[in-house]
Design a protein around this motif. Structure first.
Motif, PDB file in Angstrom:
ATOM      1  N   PHE A   1      40.173  30.407  38.108  1.00 40.35           N
ATOM      2  CA  PHE A   1      40.049  31.584  38.970  1.00 40.35           C
ATOM      3  C   PHE A   1      40.393  31.164  40.390  1.00 40.35           C
ATOM      4  O   PHE A   1      39.792  30.233  40.927  1.00 40.35           O
ATOM      5  CB  PHE A   1      38.631  32.150  38.903  1.00 40.35           C
ATOM      6  N   VAL A   2      41.365  31.846  40.983  1.00 38.20           N
ATOM      7  CA  VAL A   2      41.853  31.495  42.319  1.00 38.20           C
ATOM      8  C   VAL A   2      41.558  32.632  43.285  1.00 38.20           C
ATOM      9  O   VAL A   2      41.846  33.801  42.985  1.00 38.20           O
ATOM     10  CB  VAL A   2      43.379  31.245  42.308  1.00 38.20           C
TER      11      VAL A   2
ATOM     12  N   ILE B   1      40.795  38.067  43.419  1.00 38.60           N
ATOM     13  CA  ILE B   1      40.570  36.902  42.567  1.00 38.60           C
ATOM     14  C   ILE B   1      41.598  36.968  41.448  1.00 38.60           C
ATOM     15  O   ILE B   1      41.676  37.967  40.721  1.00 38.60           O
ATOM     16  CB  ILE B   1      39.144  36.892  41.971  1.00 38.60           C
ATOM     17  N   ARG B   2      42.409  35.932  41.329  1.00 42.60           N
ATOM     18  CA  ARG B   2      43.454  35.872  40.307  1.00 42.60           C
ATOM     19  C   ARG B   2      43.039  34.895  39.216  1.00 42.60           C
ATOM     20  O   ARG B   2      42.217  34.006  39.435  1.00 42.60           O
ATOM     21  CB  ARG B   2      44.781  35.411  40.940  1.00 42.60           C
ATOM     22  N   ILE B   3      43.631  35.052  38.033  1.00 35.94           N
ATOM     23  CA  ILE B   3      43.336  34.166  36.906  1.00 35.94           C
ATOM     24  C   ILE B   3      44.602  33.451  36.468  1.00 35.94           C
ATOM     25  O   ILE B   3      45.664  34.066  36.319  1.00 35.94           O
ATOM     26  CB  ILE B   3      42.765  34.966  35.708  1.00 35.94           C
ATOM     27  N   VAL B   4      44.481  32.136  36.271  1.00 42.80           N
ATOM     28  CA  VAL B   4      45.523  31.366  35.595  1.00 42.80           C
ATOM     29  C   VAL B   4      45.011  31.093  34.181  1.00 42.80           C
ATOM     30  O   VAL B   4      43.957  30.473  34.006  1.00 42.80           O
ATOM     31  CB  VAL B   4      45.820  30.038  36.318  1.00 42.80           C
ATOM     32  N   ARG B   5      45.737  31.630  33.198  1.00 49.28           N
ATOM     33  CA  ARG B   5      45.340  31.454  31.797  1.00 49.28           C
ATOM     34  C   ARG B   5      46.511  30.859  31.034  1.00 49.28           C
ATOM     35  O   ARG B   5      47.638  31.352  31.141  1.00 49.28           O
ATOM     36  CB  ARG B   5      44.942  32.810  31.193  1.00 49.28           C
TER      37      ARG B   5
ATOM     38  N   LEU C   1      49.896  32.601  35.742  1.00 51.32           N
ATOM     39  CA  LEU C   1      49.151  33.466  36.644  1.00 51.32           C
ATOM     40  C   LEU C   1      49.218  34.893  36.111  1.00 51.32           C
ATOM     41  O   LEU C   1      50.304  35.474  35.974  1.00 51.32           O
ATOM     42  CB  LEU C   1      49.774  33.386  38.040  1.00 51.32           C
ATOM     43  N   LEU C   2      48.064  35.453  35.765  1.00 56.70           N
ATOM     44  CA  LEU C   2      48.054  36.814  35.230  1.00 56.70           C
ATOM     45  C   LEU C   2      48.444  37.804  36.329  1.00 56.70           C
ATOM     46  O   LEU C   2      48.050  37.652  37.478  1.00 56.70           O
ATOM     47  CB  LEU C   2      46.670  37.172  34.687  1.00 56.70           C
ATOM     48  N   PRO C   3      49.224  38.826  35.974  1.00 60.80           N
ATOM     49  CA  PRO C   3      49.688  39.762  37.013  1.00 60.80           C
ATOM     50  C   PRO C   3      48.577  40.609  37.619  1.00 60.80           C
ATOM     51  O   PRO C   3      48.625  40.928  38.802  1.00 60.80           O
ATOM     52  CB  PRO C   3      50.715  40.632  36.272  1.00 60.80           C
ATOM     53  N   HIS C   4      47.591  40.976  36.841  1.00 62.12           N
ATOM     54  CA  HIS C   4      46.519  41.822  37.396  1.00 62.12           C
ATOM     55  C   HIS C   4      45.355  40.936  37.847  1.00 62.12           C
ATOM     56  O   HIS C   4      45.021  39.968  37.190  1.00 62.12           O
ATOM     57  CB  HIS C   4      46.043  42.842  36.359  1.00 62.12           C
TER      58      HIS C   4
END
Ligand SMILES: [Ca+2]
Ligand SMILES: [Ca+2]
Length: 385
Positions: free
Chosen positions: A62-63, A70-74, A78-81
């Protein structure tokens, strides 16, 4: 003169004897060059990322973007939403914005997390949120206020929040801002500014004061206070494997510092604004304060604003377990040291291309170290090939 003070312990000792100060540590050896580390780029193009973390054992990263998302790298992408978008309620820029994120230790079960941000009035807010049914999205309607701290100036807002090994939430707050701590907030127990707080988010409304906080019976003191005398503890961390607290406290004009303490010991005075690093600032003759000295300081020849990191406890760099890493927003470098039996050892300056403007470190779910930079990058420290 400044350089001589850093490198000549005899001269330093003479200067200290001549000044009305408590005894300070002798100058430590310089930083030894080291190699064997590299950075892996995990994401680019982020909007002023200023923190990265993961819930315990979670494979996602979580960035935080300072502007309020707050963005998620999964799975490396990097997830767009965004996980959460708080841009409508945040003032960002300079030292303001979305500054901190802490997942509840039982996040996997209760879905609770906390954010630290600057609200539209410029004040510090900490809110509690929950995840939604979609694990990659927070329930944006679930936010409730945990703490509101009025901010007299735009700078020195702290921003770090983290759960300690005792399950309590620790909150870093700067001295409120301007320069030199004009209101003496650092040394005043009557304000939350210039402090590290310790609160119990599992009891009380909206939180409870732990009975063993150090100033609960001190007249005029705010009972949330765990430690005081901080200027702007932008980043602090707890060692995953030992009861150790490490604070990177940003300096005023000359000296950046790292403080290390037994995480079980409350009530420490880290010195600001009587001292900047190991040096007198507004120290007055007759002061009976006994500040806890930093274990590391460096001058503004080497940087401008310390970015505190973590004691490494991951698996990819086994020989570096127990090593604390940190950087500087202007320095671009990566340094490390070990702390054991009350002393610093293995001070290293890592041979790497400039990291850029390092805003924060973070730990992923496995304890590997992450780095965020003002240039929009999320990096991971890895072994050099
Ligand atoms: Ca402020
Ligand atoms: Ca200090």
């Amino acid at each position: 003169m400044v350089r001589a003070m850093r490198t000549t312990s005899m001269l330093l000792a003479v200067l200290i004897l001549a000044a009305p100060l408590p005894p300070a540590r002798a100058a430590a050896p310089e930083w030894a060059p080291a190699s064997g580390l590299a950075t892996q780029v995990i994401a680019t193009g982020l909007d002023s990322p200023d923190f990265a973390t993961s819930p315990p054992g979670d494979a996602r990263i979580f960035v935080l973007e300072q502007t309020g998302t707050i963005r998620i790298v999964r799975d490396g992408k990097l997830l767009p939403h965004p996980f959460l978008d708080l841009r409508a309620r945040i003032a960002s820029g300079g030292e303001r914005g979305l500054l901190g994120l802490a997942f509840h230790p039982a996040f996997a079960r209760n879905g609770v997390f906390f954010v630290d941000y600057t609200d539209r009035k410029g004040d510090t807010r900490i809110d509690r949120f929950r995840v939604s049914r979609d694990p990659d999205r927070a329930d944006s309607a679930s936010g409730t206020m945990l703490l509101h701290v009025p901010q007299p100036y735009a700078n020195h807002n702290g921003g770090m929040i983290a759960f300690g090994p005792d399950g309590m939430l620790y909150v870093g707050l700067g001295d409120g801002g301007s320069g030199g701590d004009p209101h003496g907030n650092g040394q005043s127990l009557g304000t939350l500014l210039g402090k590290l707080l310790r609160i119990d988010v599992d009891h009380g409304t909206p939180y409870a004061i732990p009975a063993d906080n150090p100033f609960t019976r001190t007249r005029g003191a705010r009972p949330e206070i765990w430690a005081y005398g901080l200027r702007n503890p932008w980043r602090f961390s707890f060692d995953r494997a030992a009861p150790t607290l490490v604070i990177g406290d940003v300096g005023q004009n000359q000296w950046e510092e790292i403080d290390v303490a037994d995480a079980r010991v409350g009530g420490l005075n880290y010195g600001w604004n009587l001292r900047e690093g190991l040096h007198a600032f507004r120290w007055t003759l007759g002061s009976n304060a006994h500040p806890a000295d930093p274990v590391i300081e460096y001058s503004h020849r080497d940087g401008c604003s310390v970015t505190g990191g973590y004691v490494y406890r991951g698996a990819a760099l086994p020989e570096l377990r127990g090593t604390y890493f940190f950087s500087d927003w202007c320095g671009g470098w990566l340094r490390s040291f070990r702390w054991s039996a009350g002393r610093v050892s293995e001070k290293r300056l890592w041979s790497l291309p400039s990291l850029g403007r390092v805003t924060s470190f973070g730990e992923d779910g496995a304890g590997e170290l992450l780095v965020t930079t003002s240039e929009g990058r999320l990096l991971r420290l890895v072994p050099a090939r």
